[in-house]
Design a protein around this motif. Structure first.
Motif, PDB file in Angstrom:
ATOM      1  N   THR A  53     -16.644  -1.814  -4.619  1.00  0.00           N
ATOM      2  CA  THR A  53     -16.564  -2.392  -5.958  1.00  0.00           C
ATOM      3  C   THR A  53     -15.193  -2.163  -6.573  1.00  0.00           C
ATOM      4  OG1 THR A  53     -18.931  -1.978  -6.288  1.00  0.00           O
ATOM      5  CG2 THR A  53     -17.619  -2.419  -8.254  1.00  0.00           C
ATOM      6  N   ALA A  54     -14.685  -0.948  -6.449  1.00  0.00           N
ATOM      7  CA  ALA A  54     -13.368  -0.629  -6.998  1.00  0.00           C
ATOM      8  C   ALA A  54     -12.273  -1.460  -6.344  1.00  0.00           C
ATOM      9  CB  ALA A  54     -13.072   0.858  -6.825  1.00  0.00           C
ATOM     10  N   LEU A  55     -12.337  -1.622  -5.031  1.00  0.00           N
ATOM     11  CA  LEU A  55     -11.301  -2.382  -4.328  1.00  0.00           C
ATOM     12  C   LEU A  55     -11.309  -3.847  -4.756  1.00  0.00           C
ATOM     13  CD1 LEU A  55     -11.562  -0.820  -0.763  1.00  0.00           C
ATOM     14  CD2 LEU A  55      -9.665  -0.585  -2.377  1.00  0.00           C
ATOM     15  N   PHE A  56     -12.488  -4.410  -4.987  1.00  0.00           N
ATOM     16  CA  PHE A  56     -12.555  -5.782  -5.487  1.00  0.00           C
ATOM     17  C   PHE A  56     -11.871  -5.891  -6.846  1.00  0.00           C
ATOM     18  CE2 PHE A  56     -15.894  -7.046  -2.412  1.00  0.00           C
ATOM     19  CZ  PHE A  56     -15.434  -8.324  -2.131  1.00  0.00           C
ATOM     20  N   ILE A  57     -12.142  -4.947  -7.741  1.00  0.00           N
ATOM     21  CA  ILE A  57     -11.542  -4.973  -9.074  1.00  0.00           C
ATOM     22  C   ILE A  57     -10.035  -4.780  -8.989  1.00  0.00           C
ATOM     23  CG2 ILE A  57     -11.462  -3.816 -11.317  1.00  0.00           C
ATOM     24  CD1 ILE A  57     -14.420  -3.161 -10.990  1.00  0.00           C
ATOM     25  N   VAL A  58      -9.601  -3.878  -8.121  1.00  0.00           N
ATOM     26  CA  VAL A  58      -8.165  -3.634  -7.949  1.00  0.00           C
ATOM     27  C   VAL A  58      -7.449  -4.898  -7.493  1.00  0.00           C
ATOM     28  CG1 VAL A  58      -6.481  -2.441  -6.480  1.00  0.00           C
ATOM     29  CG2 VAL A  58      -8.324  -1.149  -7.570  1.00  0.00           C
ATOM     30  N   PHE A  59      -7.988  -5.570  -6.494  1.00  0.00           N
ATOM     31  CA  PHE A  59      -7.333  -6.767  -5.967  1.00  0.00           C
ATOM     32  C   PHE A  59      -7.400  -7.943  -6.952  1.00  0.00           C
ATOM     33  CE2 PHE A  59      -7.764  -4.714  -1.738  1.00  0.00           C
ATOM     34  CZ  PHE A  59      -6.453  -4.869  -1.320  1.00  0.00           C
ATOM     35  N   LEU A  60      -8.434  -7.976  -7.775  1.00  0.00           N
ATOM     36  CA  LEU A  60      -8.592  -9.094  -8.698  1.00  0.00           C
ATOM     37  C   LEU A  60      -7.837  -8.907 -10.009  1.00  0.00           C
ATOM     38  CD1 LEU A  60     -12.403  -9.894  -8.276  1.00  0.00           C
ATOM     39  CD2 LEU A  60     -10.474 -11.283  -7.491  1.00  0.00           C
ATOM     40  N   THR A  61      -7.634  -7.671 -10.444  1.00  0.00           N
ATOM     41  CA  THR A  61      -7.092  -7.437 -11.788  1.00  0.00           C
ATOM     42  C   THR A  61      -5.765  -6.699 -11.826  1.00  0.00           C
ATOM     43  OG1 THR A  61      -8.288  -5.333 -12.115  1.00  0.00           O
ATOM     44  CG2 THR A  61      -9.445  -7.374 -12.704  1.00  0.00           C
ATOM     45  N   TYR A  62      -5.387  -5.985 -10.770  1.00  0.00           N
ATOM     46  CA  TYR A  62      -4.155  -5.201 -10.785  1.00  0.00           C
ATOM     47  C   TYR A  62      -2.942  -6.084 -10.502  1.00  0.00           C
ATOM     48  CZ  TYR A  62      -6.280  -0.510 -10.894  1.00  0.00           C
ATOM     49  OH  TYR A  62      -6.952   0.621 -11.259  1.00  0.00           O
ATOM     50  N   SER A  63      -1.832  -5.716 -11.096  1.00  0.00           N
ATOM     51  CA  SER A  63      -0.566  -6.354 -10.755  1.00  0.00           C
ATOM     52  C   SER A  63      -0.094  -5.828  -9.399  1.00  0.00           C
ATOM     53  CB  SER A  63       0.490  -6.051 -11.810  1.00  0.00           C
ATOM     54  OG  SER A  63       0.821  -4.669 -11.803  1.00  0.00           O
ATOM     55  N   LYS A  64       0.935  -6.450  -8.848  1.00  0.00           N
ATOM     56  CA  LYS A  64       1.481  -6.024  -7.559  1.00  0.00           C
ATOM     57  C   LYS A  64       1.949  -4.576  -7.627  1.00  0.00           C
ATOM     58  CE  LYS A  64       4.964  -7.229  -4.071  1.00  0.00           C
ATOM     59  NZ  LYS A  64       6.061  -8.177  -3.714  1.00  0.00           N
ATOM     60  N   GLU A  65       2.593  -4.196  -8.721  1.00  0.00           N
ATOM     61  CA  GLU A  65       3.085  -2.829  -8.888  1.00  0.00           C
ATOM     62  C   GLU A  65       1.931  -1.841  -9.007  1.00  0.00           C
ATOM     63  OE1 GLU A  65       4.095  -5.429 -10.628  1.00  0.00           O
ATOM     64  OE2 GLU A  65       6.078  -5.700  -9.689  1.00  0.00           O
ATOM     65  N   GLN A  66       0.885  -2.233  -9.722  1.00  0.00           N
ATOM     66  CA  GLN A  66      -0.268  -1.355  -9.888  1.00  0.00           C
ATOM     67  C   GLN A  66      -0.999  -1.151  -8.562  1.00  0.00           C
ATOM     68  OE1 GLN A  66      -2.154  -3.656 -13.038  1.00  0.00           O
ATOM     69  NE2 GLN A  66      -1.912  -1.930 -14.466  1.00  0.00           N
ATOM     70  N   ARG A  67      -1.128  -2.215  -7.783  1.00  0.00           N
ATOM     71  CA  ARG A  67      -1.770  -2.078  -6.465  1.00  0.00           C
ATOM     72  C   ARG A  67      -0.955  -1.171  -5.552  1.00  0.00           C
ATOM     73  NH1 ARG A  67      -2.936  -7.700  -7.102  1.00  0.00           N
ATOM     74  NH2 ARG A  67      -1.132  -8.255  -5.786  1.00  0.00           N
ATOM     75  N   LYS A  68       0.369  -1.304  -5.616  1.00  0.00           N
ATOM     76  CA  LYS A  68       1.225  -0.452  -4.793  1.00  0.00           C
ATOM     77  C   LYS A  68       1.041   1.013  -5.170  1.00  0.00           C
ATOM     78  CE  LYS A  68       6.056   0.404  -3.527  1.00  0.00           C
ATOM     79  NZ  LYS A  68       7.470  -0.012  -3.725  1.00  0.00           N
ATOM     80  N   ASP A  69       1.032   1.308  -6.467  1.00  0.00           N
ATOM     81  CA  ASP A  69       0.819   2.676  -6.931  1.00  0.00           C
ATOM     82  C   ASP A  69      -0.555   3.186  -6.508  1.00  0.00           C
ATOM     83  OD1 ASP A  69       1.309   5.060  -8.794  1.00  0.00           O
ATOM     84  OD2 ASP A  69      -0.518   4.178  -9.657  1.00  0.00           O
ATOM     85  N   TYR A  70      -1.566   2.341  -6.638  1.00  0.00           N
ATOM     86  CA  TYR A  70      -2.941   2.720  -6.295  1.00  0.00           C
ATOM     87  C   TYR A  70      -3.045   3.130  -4.824  1.00  0.00           C
ATOM     88  CZ  TYR A  70      -7.983   2.125  -5.487  1.00  0.00           C
ATOM     89  OH  TYR A  70      -9.290   2.318  -5.129  1.00  0.00           O
ATOM     90  N   PHE A  71      -2.525   2.294  -3.925  1.00  0.00           N
ATOM     91  CA  PHE A  71      -2.663   2.585  -2.501  1.00  0.00           C
ATOM     92  C   PHE A  71      -1.723   3.702  -2.044  1.00  0.00           C
ATOM     93  CE2 PHE A  71      -4.572  -1.708  -2.568  1.00  0.00           C
ATOM     94  CZ  PHE A  71      -5.793  -1.370  -2.013  1.00  0.00           C
ATOM     95  N   MET A  72      -0.613   3.882  -2.742  1.00  0.00           N
ATOM     96  CA  MET A  72       0.231   5.041  -2.454  1.00  0.00           C
ATOM     97  C   MET A  72      -0.531   6.322  -2.754  1.00  0.00           C
ATOM     98  SD  MET A  72       3.352   4.730  -1.213  1.00  0.00           S
ATOM     99  CE  MET A  72       4.250   6.125  -1.898  1.00  0.00           C
ATOM    100  N   ARG A  73      -1.228   6.352  -3.869  1.00  0.00           N
ATOM    101  CA  ARG A  73      -1.985   7.543  -4.237  1.00  0.00           C
ATOM    102  C   ARG A  73      -3.214   7.732  -3.352  1.00  0.00           C
ATOM    103  NH1 ARG A  73      -4.248   7.487  -9.007  1.00  0.00           N
ATOM    104  NH2 ARG A  73      -3.940   5.289  -9.520  1.00  0.00           N
ATOM    105  N   CYS A  74      -3.683   6.630  -2.739  1.00  0.00           N
ATOM    106  CA  CYS A  74      -4.816   6.724  -1.808  1.00  0.00           C
ATOM    107  C   CYS A  74      -4.418   7.312  -0.465  1.00  0.00           C
ATOM    108  CB  CYS A  74      -5.417   5.331  -1.568  1.00  0.00           C
ATOM    109  SG  CYS A  74      -6.473   4.721  -2.892  1.00  0.00           S
ATOM    110  N   PHE A  75      -3.224   6.980   0.018  1.00  0.00           N
ATOM    111  CA  PHE A  75      -2.900   7.291   1.410  1.00  0.00           C
ATOM    112  C   PHE A  75      -1.666   8.169   1.612  1.00  0.00           C
ATOM    113  CE2 PHE A  75      -5.120   3.126   1.588  1.00  0.00           C
ATOM    114  CZ  PHE A  75      -6.236   3.543   2.289  1.00  0.00           C
TER     115      PHE A  75
END
Length: 283
Positions: A53-75
């Motif tokens: 559910t979170a990944l769907f929301i991230v891909f649908l609502t986050y900007s490119k910069e926000q997604r980059k920050d999100y996955f950096m903090r994930c991995f």
């Protein structure tokens, strides 16, 4: 963060996550197919709801910069470093040793079987299998959502203590289907004692302080939060199994004590509050 939009999305995240998990988790019970291949598939399919559910929301609502920050903090290990890996492992190792000492030496309960430990001793390569099971049995299915998506928004709206308790409560009740599924720890708790079954939820709420603490100390590392979750499962449960319900509750109450002490530090430490406030002023 825009509180209005984030608030609506956060509520949507929790509604979808709980409905998905409870729907598929309770389906085998209502259909009378617990323990079958179909029932097991439905149950575990519901378990991935927080992350998916979170990944769907991230891909649908986050900007490119926000997604980059999100996955950096994930991995990325950059935020966490070796220090917090070592400290987390030591924390839960000490907790388990104390719990087993209390249970076996003081309360005279039967020693845990530790089947996984014996398997690793016989063949060290089994460690990779055990770690794989530990990763997919909680952190992978949940942490993209609980820490990755929900926690920051709760921090911004409610502050550290209220947010940690609220997420811990939701995390606890998210497991309701586990109480009615044979083979799950919560099922065994309910069969043994209603009190112990109920205490599972406050134990998750208190444990959540340990996850939130490391999350803050590692500058919002989602990977670090997943590490705490994994070490709790691995060192406080999986490596010790099989064990009696009495040992299970001894471990749980010992964990509550350890994490409760950490919670008191978080609540009353000026230094930690300064770290928290400084971190979330930039969001």
């Amino acid at each position: 963060m825009k509180k209005s939009n984030d608030g609506k999305q956060l509520i949507l995240f929790f509604i979808i996550t709980l409905a998905w998990t409870w729907g598929f988790g309770f389906a085998p019970v209502f259909m009378g197919i617990e323990g079958t291949l179909q029932g097991t598939f439905l149950f575990y399919f519901g378990g991935g709801a927080p992350s998916v559910t979170a990944l769907f929301i991230v891909f649908l609502t986050y900007s490119k910069e926000q997604r980059k920050d999100y996955f950096m903090r994930c991995f990325s290990f950059r935020y966490m470093g070796i220090k917090w890996i070592v400290l987390t492992v030591l924390f839960f190792t000490l907790m388990s040793i104390v719990a087993i000492w209390i249970g076996v030496c003081i309360l005279a309960y039967e020693m845990p079987g530790m089947n996984y430990v014996h398997a690793i001793v016989q063949n060290p390569f089994n460690l990779f299998f055990v770690l794989f099971i530990s990763i997919i049995s909680g952190p992978l299915n949940e942490e993209f959502g609980w820490r990755g998506y929900a926690l920051d928004r709760l921090f911004v709206r409610y502050g550290f203590t209220k947010a940690t308790l609220l997420l811990g409560f939701i995390w606890g009740i998210w497991h309701l289907a586990w109480y009615f599924t044979p083979g799950q720890a919560q099922y065994d708790l309910l069969q043994n004692s209603l009190f112990n079954a109920i205490m599972y939820i406050p134990s998750v709420m208190i444990f959540n302080f340990a996850v939130s603490y490391v999350y803050i100390k590692t500058k919002r590392s989602i990977l670090a939060g997943a590490l705490v979750h994994m070490c709790s499962n691995l060192l406080g449960s999986q490596l010790l199994s099989p064990y009696s319900t009495e040992i299970s509750m001894t471990i749980r109450y010992t964990k509550m004590f350890f994490c409760g002490c950490l919670a008191l530090y978080c609540i009353f430490s000026k230094r930690f509050k300064e770290e928290y406030n400084k971190l979330f002023q930039v969001l």
